[in-house]
Design a protein around this motif. Structure first.
Motif, short mmCIF file in Angstrom:
data_model
loop_
_atom_site.label_atom_id
_atom_site.label_comp_id
_atom_site.label_asym_id
_atom_site.label_seq_id
_atom_site.Cartn_x
_atom_site.Cartn_y
_atom_site.Cartn_z
N PRO A 98 0.80 -1.23 0.00
CA PRO A 98 0.00 0.00 0.00
C PRO A 98 0.83 1.29 0.00
O PRO A 98 0.37 2.31 -0.49
N THR A 99 2.06 1.23 0.53
CA THR A 99 2.87 2.45 0.64
C THR A 99 3.67 2.72 -0.63
O THR A 99 4.32 3.76 -0.73
N LEU A 100 3.67 1.80 -1.58
CA LEU A 100 4.45 1.99 -2.81
C LEU A 100 3.55 2.43 -3.96
O LEU A 100 2.36 2.08 -4.00
N THR A 101 4.12 3.19 -4.89
CA THR A 101 3.37 3.58 -6.08
C THR A 101 3.20 2.37 -7.00
O THR A 101 3.83 1.33 -6.82
N ALA A 102 2.34 2.56 -8.02
CA ALA A 102 2.13 1.50 -9.00
C ALA A 102 3.47 1.10 -9.63
O ALA A 102 3.79 -0.09 -9.74
N ARG A 103 4.28 2.11 -10.02
CA ARG A 103 5.58 1.80 -10.63
C ARG A 103 6.45 0.98 -9.68
O ARG A 103 7.05 -0.02 -10.07
N GLU A 104 6.49 1.40 -8.40
CA GLU A 104 7.35 0.69 -7.43
C GLU A 104 6.83 -0.73 -7.18
O GLU A 104 7.62 -1.66 -7.03
N ASN A 105 5.49 -0.87 -7.13
CA ASN A 105 4.93 -2.22 -6.97
C ASN A 105 5.31 -3.11 -8.15
O ASN A 105 5.66 -4.27 -7.96
N ILE A 106 5.20 -2.56 -9.35
CA ILE A 106 5.50 -3.36 -10.55
C ILE A 106 6.96 -3.80 -10.55
O ILE A 106 7.29 -4.94 -10.89
N LEU A 107 7.84 -2.89 -10.14
CA LEU A 107 9.28 -3.18 -10.18
C LEU A 107 9.78 -3.96 -8.97
O LEU A 107 10.95 -4.36 -8.93
N LEU A 108 8.88 -4.18 -8.00
CA LEU A 108 9.32 -4.77 -6.73
C LEU A 108 10.10 -6.09 -6.87
O LEU A 108 11.16 -6.24 -6.25
N PRO A 109 9.62 -7.04 -7.70
CA PRO A 109 10.38 -8.30 -7.78
C PRO A 109 11.82 -8.07 -8.26
O PRO A 109 12.73 -8.76 -7.84
N LEU A 110 11.99 -7.06 -9.13
CA LEU A 110 13.34 -6.77 -9.62
C LEU A 110 14.14 -6.01 -8.57
O LEU A 110 15.33 -6.29 -8.37
N SER A 111 13.51 -5.04 -7.89
CA SER A 111 14.29 -4.29 -6.89
C SER A 111 14.75 -5.19 -5.75
O SER A 111 15.86 -5.03 -5.25
N ILE A 112 13.90 -6.15 -5.37
CA ILE A 112 14.31 -7.09 -4.31
C ILE A 112 15.53 -7.88 -4.76
O ILE A 112 16.44 -8.14 -3.98
N ALA A 113 15.55 -8.23 -6.04
CA ALA A 113 16.67 -9.03 -6.56
C ALA A 113 17.85 -8.15 -6.98
O ALA A 113 18.85 -8.66 -7.47
N GLY A 114 17.70 -6.81 -6.84
CA GLY A 114 18.78 -5.90 -7.23
C GLY A 114 18.98 -5.84 -8.74
O GLY A 114 20.08 -5.64 -9.22
N ARG A 115 17.87 -6.03 -9.48
CA ARG A 115 17.98 -6.03 -10.94
C ARG A 115 17.19 -4.89 -11.54
O ARG A 115 16.32 -4.30 -10.91
N LYS A 116 17.50 -4.60 -12.81
CA LYS A 116 16.72 -3.65 -13.58
C LYS A 116 15.96 -4.43 -14.65
O LYS A 116 16.39 -5.52 -15.03
N PRO A 117 14.82 -3.86 -15.14
CA PRO A 117 14.11 -4.59 -16.19
C PRO A 117 14.94 -4.65 -17.47
O PRO A 117 15.78 -3.78 -17.70
N ASP A 118 14.72 -5.66 -18.29
CA ASP A 118 15.37 -5.72 -19.60
C ASP A 118 15.00 -4.44 -20.36
O ASP A 118 13.88 -3.94 -20.23
N PRO A 119 15.94 -3.92 -21.17
CA PRO A 119 15.66 -2.68 -21.90
C PRO A 119 14.36 -2.80 -22.71
O PRO A 119 14.18 -3.78 -23.42
N GLY A 120 13.51 -1.80 -22.56
CA GLY A 120 12.27 -1.80 -23.33
C GLY A 120 11.14 -2.61 -22.71
O GLY A 120 9.97 -2.36 -23.00
N TRP A 121 11.49 -3.57 -21.87
CA TRP A 121 10.45 -4.48 -21.38
C TRP A 121 9.48 -3.78 -20.44
O TRP A 121 8.27 -4.03 -20.46
N PHE A 122 9.99 -2.88 -19.58
CA PHE A 122 9.09 -2.14 -18.69
C PHE A 122 8.01 -1.43 -19.52
O PHE A 122 6.83 -1.48 -19.20
N ASP A 123 8.44 -0.79 -20.63
CA ASP A 123 7.47 -0.07 -21.46
C ASP A 123 6.47 -1.02 -22.11
O ASP A 123 5.28 -0.71 -22.21
N VAL A 124 6.95 -2.17 -22.54
CA VAL A 124 6.05 -3.16 -23.15
C VAL A 124 4.99 -3.58 -22.14
O VAL A 124 3.79 -3.61 -22.43
#
Ligand code: ADP
Ligand code: ADP
Length: 232
Positions: A98-124
């Motif tokens: 609840p305390t995270l934005t939509a963007r932060e929620n979406i990226l959460l599995p990657l931020s926990i793993a210390g990763r960034k999305p594949d280029p372009g994939w976030f936009d897709v």
């Protein structure tokens, strides 16, 4: 190609008189690049099957193989990695932070793993779920349908081998439900992902390539592209 191979999977809960067999010797291949529905009465083992396939729970015997890895023999650390990187999960109740934005929620599995999305994939992903104008909103500023679309985006963001969705439309009105089903369908058709969804709704099953019916912990029907009458 098989995304998840289930062999002789058995799981029970409780013991003695209270023992319940949730899965009774289930064997099934979940093929890659397809959208499979799992149907059946309440208590038939649908959630248990999904949880065992998604490394959220372990069977008592039998095996579940995702990629080259047998979940039933993996150590906890390897299971955690597999759960984060190789599978996605969408819950009926969204389960957003609840305390995270939509963007932060979406990226959460990657931020926990210390990763960034594949280029372009976030936009897709964002365009698939149609959430670009809502990325800075917190869950309580989003409708139920939008929250579930955030949850679907979160499940897709790490490009998992397979996405499990447990009644993803169960808490949604029919229009929002149809949007979520269309985007799961698009994940399969346009991006080659693999989706397995528990549903009680015959209309939802109509979006799928295959429908498995469970009863008393067993697969009792396995239909390819069933027509309406077969799932009603
Ligand atoms: P479904 O998803 O088809 O409703 P479940 O997999 O949730 O079925 O449950 C299968 C059976 O296992 C049911 O009889 C249910 O009550 C039982 N069960 C599921 N989870 C638990 C649990 N954590 N403890 C005890 N029994 C459980
Ligand atoms: P659904 O039927 O929508 O899949 P349930 O209401 O059967 O969901 O189960 C919701 C949660 O409660 C699941 O995590 C399941 O493992 C757990 N559960 C289900 N039945 C039991 C039970 N008899 N005892 C304890 N936990 C249960």
């Amino acid at each position: 190609q098989v995304a998840a191979r289930v062999r002789n999977l058995t799981k029970s809960y409780g013991s003695g008189d209270a023992r319940v067999v949730a899965l009774d010797d289930v064997s099934v291949d979940l093929e890659a690049g397809r959208f499979t529905a799992v149907m059946g009465p309440s208590g038939s083992g649908k959630s248990t099957l999904m949880h065992c396939c998604a490394a959220l729970d372990r069977g008592d015997s039998g095996s579940v193989v995702i990629g080259e890895q047998d979940l039933t023999t993996l150590k906890d650390a390897a299971l955690t990695r597999l759960r984060r990187e190789e599978v996605g999960f969408v819950f009926q109740s969204f389960n957003l932070v609840p305390t995270l934005t939509a963007r932060e929620n979406i990226l959460l599995p990657l931020s926990i793993a210390g990763r960034k999305p594949d280029p372009g994939w976030f936009d897709v992903v964002i365009d698939t779920v149609d959430l670009r104008p809502r990325l800075t909103h917190k869950p309580n500023e989003l409708s139920g349908g939008q929250q579930q679309r955030v949850a679907v985006a979160r499940a897709l963001i790490s490009r998992p081998r397979i996405v499990f969705a447990d009644e993803p439309t169960g808490n949604l009105d029919s229009r929002s439900g149809a949007e979520v089903l269309s985007l799961l369908r698009a994940a399969v058709d346009d991006h080659g992902q693999t989706v397995v969804m528990v549903t009680h709704d015959p209309l939802a099953a109509a979006y799928c390539d295959r429908v498995l019916f469970l009863a008393d912990g067993r697969v009792v029907h396995d239909l390819e592209r069933p027509d309406r009458e077969q799932v009603l």
